[in-house]
Write an enzyme that holds these catalytic residues in place. Structure first.
Site, mmCIF file in Angstrom:
data_model
loop_
_atom_site.group_PDB
_atom_site.id
_atom_site.type_symbol
_atom_site.label_atom_id
_atom_site.label_comp_id
_atom_site.label_asym_id
_atom_site.label_seq_id
_atom_site.Cartn_x
_atom_site.Cartn_y
_atom_site.Cartn_z
ATOM 1 N N GLU A 86 100.277 -53.126 -19.678
ATOM 2 C CA GLU A 86 99.961 -53.096 -17.871
ATOM 3 C C GLU A 86 101.033 -51.252 -18.351
ATOM 4 O OE1 GLU A 86 99.950 -55.717 -15.914
ATOM 5 O OE2 GLU A 86 98.112 -56.059 -16.731
ATOM 6 N N ASP A 129 105.409 -64.059 -15.249
ATOM 7 C CA ASP A 129 105.226 -64.513 -14.168
ATOM 8 C C ASP A 129 103.270 -64.541 -13.877
ATOM 9 O OD1 ASP A 129 107.130 -65.643 -11.942
ATOM 10 O OD2 ASP A 129 107.702 -63.963 -13.335
ATOM 11 N N TYR A 130 102.949 -63.466 -14.436
ATOM 12 C CA TYR A 130 101.475 -63.269 -14.717
ATOM 13 C C TYR A 130 100.801 -63.888 -16.425
ATOM 14 C CZ TYR A 130 103.446 -60.773 -10.890
ATOM 15 O OH TYR A 130 103.602 -59.956 -9.527
ATOM 16 N N ILE A 131 101.167 -64.495 -16.594
ATOM 17 C CA ILE A 131 100.881 -64.583 -18.485
ATOM 18 C C ILE A 131 99.487 -65.484 -17.669
ATOM 19 C CG2 ILE A 131 102.282 -66.725 -18.692
ATOM 20 C CD1 ILE A 131 103.173 -65.108 -21.559
ATOM 21 N N HIS A 148 108.157 -63.403 -8.557
ATOM 22 C CA HIS A 148 108.837 -62.547 -9.730
ATOM 23 C C HIS A 148 110.604 -63.431 -10.459
ATOM 24 C CE1 HIS A 148 106.354 -60.179 -7.877
ATOM 25 N NE2 HIS A 148 106.558 -59.085 -8.434
#
Ligand code: TPP
Ligand code: MG
Length: 803
Positions: A494, A550-552, A592
């Site tokens: 992204e 955090d989004y892993i 975050h």
């Protein structure tokens, strides 16, 4: 009589007949294996069985369209396909069922996976790539339903890269990107998010992916009405059909019992995907499950009589048989004769597989029995040992657990005796474990010459007047060198493309290397990861960027289930040297803060987990990893991109070693162990501790998996006799892991004069804002006071109680 001038057509019809008969033999062989396989489980010879009965005929049609160089990513129903492409024999089918640990007998996984999980060998015995364009390939299956989908996307995407990116040495991997990646999934598993995410991504990317949905209306006992809107997956996905408004899919529907239509459908799918690089979805309807879902239960519990009767009539093999008779391809008698021969061949194959499985174990058992006999004769406890021996000998079908259990128990009866037989038993057990254990535990990591631990350190070097730059510039220039040195390297994520990532570590690189090599993706972490797995399995060197640590979690399931297990679950015959790049640590806010290292560490054994404290270290890790062939996760420090670092003059060449710690400050009083952004807090605390006369030594772990392979931390503790692990993760997370490594693997407890301590974050997620951080994670004052407290206990006079 006129001579027959039309021999060509006649030969063609004969050829056609022979081919159909051959297909029929394959489907009948597959069915017989399923039937006999189920019996093997019910009689106790195998633990569990899940078979491909009811899905045979479409797989024959698929196999005809499948070419050398193509890849499969499927699930447990595909045994007929594997047989049709010549990659699964009857013996191998049963070897899988019995969990034969010999790779020659059981090439799918050497007994590590349940039967029904299929793979071909991409690597030779030395871990080197074979020529994948000269063979038919199946990526190794995993059990989580739909988990095969993200990898499928990457396998297809590789063809697009090979077709469109010049300068890659594709000799072993691709012929102009003409390879199709073929996926299979059950109707019920299309309910998973991974399915929808993959379908959308492949539509966007326009890659040669053909996904077959085997629709038998059920997912175990749950009917389609609970699974799929309108009970029809291709109906609800209609909007993906390509048309004058834009690119999309070719969506095809076919009944799974209709042999000629299946063949046409698969030929068409192959053409569209191979030539045009357009994804294709084939909804294969009206399939059945003659024996129910698996050996775990019977389908009579949840299918009514009408359904069972319909399934008997529309059984694809039965329909193919009727069609053959109706079209004069064979008579009922001829087919009966074929079926009889196949029954016998399958029985014989099963027997041969059983002998190959059991005979070596029986030989091991016989050896143990004869040894136990000798030990019994020489021992005062002979009667007990004889009982163990007799029990072992009496087992008709022994397993290795029986052998070790008996011999290890016997050893306890002679523990106080001294005899040559006792020594022999001790040695035998050790040798046996050393020989057998690798069958179950080897190949977690690479065995090739390129394995990461073979890579040696190359230090960054600097000009005398080296410029101080933002850390992200070191990274950016290093990525530039990587893309120029490795044409097969590519990065995607992204915001990774046009703007060069959210922190400008890829600034300007898309313009230089093109949209395929430095690419923006949708917000879809699981398929970013899966793309990377699939492309890495086809010889590319993908770097999958997950924007924030955090989004892993969206990708973590696949990192754990797929990426971390590929090498292990194929006993070293497939690899995916994928680099996962992300940024985290020490920010603020519940989502975050990038701290969940303990969770990651415990789920990804098989992947290196690297936590560089600055961008030069990070760049060095990327350089090391590109020379190696193992997967890794690199967590860059999110608050480090704008900190100044000196620009090395050997950019692209210096290498940070993996599994090696670094002492960043020396001291005699206590060893402080940490990593990543928290190190800066620890360094500040150490400076302040120095002001009160406490000399702390600071060690940067750098590499959490593998951990301190040279055991340097214990050497420090031998000097300081005290240890504190400081971590921004919750307690029991990465700090507990680090403590376990130091205390149990490095035996540091021997050197400790004070209780070893951990200082970790509060159990809740970190609150937002600077105060949120201060009150959630260890601060400079927290570190100072915790260390001071240890020293106070040692020397209350010099270090009186602080509070
Ligand atoms: C993620 C996940 N959830 C649950 C299961 C257990 N499970 C195994 S097969 C299956 C049903 C799958 O049905 P379908 O996709 O229609 O395939 P079929 O077996 O009917 O061919 C389930 C729920 C699993 N393996 N993985
Ligand atoms: Mg189903």
């Amino acid at each position: 009589m006129k001579p027959n001038t039309n021999t060509k057509t006649e030969i063609t019809f004969e050829d056609f007949k022979a081919e159909v008969l051959n297909d029929y033999k394959t489907v009948v062989t597959s069915r017989e294996c399923s039937l006999l396989g189920r019996r093997e489980v019910l009689t106790g010879k195998a633990k569990f069985g899940i078979f491909g009965d009811g899905k045979e005929v479409p797989q024959i049609a698929w196999a005809k369209a499948f070419q050398n160089g193509d890849f499969r990513s499927g699930y447990y129903r595909d045994q007929t396909f594997m047989m049709a492409i010549g990659e699964l024999s009857i013996e191998q089918f049963f070897a899988g069922l019995y969990a034969n640990t010999n790779l020659e007998d059981e090439p799918m996984s050497a007994g590590r996976q349940m039967g029904g999980h299929f793979a071909t060998h991409s690597l030779d015995e030395n871990g080197e790539w074979k020529n994948l364009t000269e063979q038919k390939n199946s990526s190794a299956d995993i059990s989580p339903t739909a988990g095969q989908m993200p990898r499928l996307l990457g396998l297809a995407q590789a063809s697009k890269i090979y077709r469109n990116v010049k300068d890659i040495d594709a000799t072993k991997f691709s012929k102009e990107g003409n390879e199709v990646a073929w996926g299979t999934i059950g109707n019920a598993s299309t309910s998973e998010g991974l399915f929808f995410e993959t379908i959308n991504a492949a539509g966007v990317l326009q890659v040669p992916m053909v996904i077959s949905i085997w629709d038998d209306e059920y997912g175990i006992s749950v009917h389609a009405r609970h699974q799929t809107t309108k009970e029809n997956i291709s109906e609800i996905l209609k909007g993906f059909q390509r048309d004058e408004n834009g690119n999309g899919y070719e969506i095809l529907r076919v009944n799974g019992w209709n042999y000629p239509e299946l063949i046409d459908t698969y030929q068409r799918a192959s053409q569209v995907a191979r030539k045009e690089h357009v994804p294709v979805m084939i909804h294969v309807q009206e399939l059945t499950q003659p024996q129910g879902h698996s050996t775990s239960g019977s389908h009579e519990r949840y299918k009514d009589e009408a359904r069972l009767a319909w399934e008997a009539e529309y059984d694809c093999n039965a329909q193919m048989r009727q069609w053959m008779i109706a079209n004069n391809i064979a008579s009922d008698e001829e087919l009966k004769a074929i079926e009889k021969d196949i029954k016998k061949a399958v029985r014989d194959g099963k027997k041969a597989a059983w002998s190959a499985f059991i005979n070596p174990i029986k030989a091991e058992r016989d050896e143990a029995v004869s040894l136990l006999d000798r030990v019994a004769n020489s021992s005062a406890n002979g009667v007990f040992i004889t009982k163990l021996k007799n029990d072992l000998e009496a087992i008709d079908e022994p397993i290795r657990k029986d052998i070790l259990s008996a011999t290890r128990k016997a050893l306890r009866f002679v523990v106080s005796e001294a005899s040559a037989e006792k020594t022999e038993l001790q040695n035998w057990i050790t040798t046996y474990i050393n020989t057998i254990q690798p069958k179950y535990s080897s190949h977690l990591l690479s065995h090739s010459n390129k394995k990461a631990l073979n890579q040696t350190e190359v230090l960054p070097t600097y000009d005398a007047n080296a410029e101080e730059v933002d850390g992200r510039v070191v990274l950016r220039d290093n990525f530039d060198a990587i893309f120029s040195n490795y044409p097969e390297a590519l990065i995607f994520g992204e915001d990774a493309g046009h703007i060069g990532d959210v922190n400008q570590g890829l600034e300007g690189l898309q313009a230089k290397y093109g949209e395929l090599r430095v690419a923006d993706t949708g917000i879809r972490e699981a398929t970013i990861l899966g793309s990377g797995i699939g492309m890495a399995m086809r010889g590319l060197r993908p770097i999958a960027e997950i924007q924030y640590l955090d989004y892993i979690l969206y990708a973590l399931q696949l990192m754990s289930d797929d990426l971390a297990t590929i090498h292990y679950r194929t006993k070293g015959r497939q690899k995916a040297p994928l680099i996962v790049r992300t940024r985290g640590h020490r920010l603020e806010g519940i989502w975050h803060s990038g701290s969940q290292m303990g969770g990651i560490l415990n789920l990804v054994r098989g992947i290196h987990v690297l936590v560089p404290r600055n961008m030069t270290k990070a760049a060095g890790f990327y350089n090391t990893l590109l020379e190696s062939d193992e997967p890794a996760l690199v967590v860059e420090c999110l608050n480090g991109y704008r900190l100044k670092e000196k620009m090395p003059n050997n950019i692209g060449k210096f290498k940070t070693p993996i599994g090696v710690v670094e002492t960043i400050k020396e001291g005699e009083d206590i060893t402080l162990v940490s990593y990543g952004s928290t190190l800066r807090i620890v360094e500040q605390a150490a400076k302040e501790l120095l002001e009160v006369g406490i000399h702390a030594e600071i060690i940067d772990v750098q590499s959490l998996l593998p951990f301190d392979i040279n055991h340097d931390i214990v050497k420090s503790i031998a000097k300081t006799n005290r240890l504190m692990v400081i971590d921004e993760d919750v307690s029991g997370g990465a700090s507990a892991y680090i403590l376990d490594e130091i205390l149990n693997k490095q035996n540091a407890y021997k050197h400790l004069d004070s209780q070893p301590k951990t200082l970790a974050a509060k159990p809740h997620r970190p609150a937002y804002g600077t105060d949120g951080d201060y009150f959630s994670k260890p601060s400079v004052e927290d570190v100072f006071e915790a260390v001071y407290e240890v020293m106070h206990e040692v020397n209350p006079t010099d270090f009186p109680k602080l509070r």
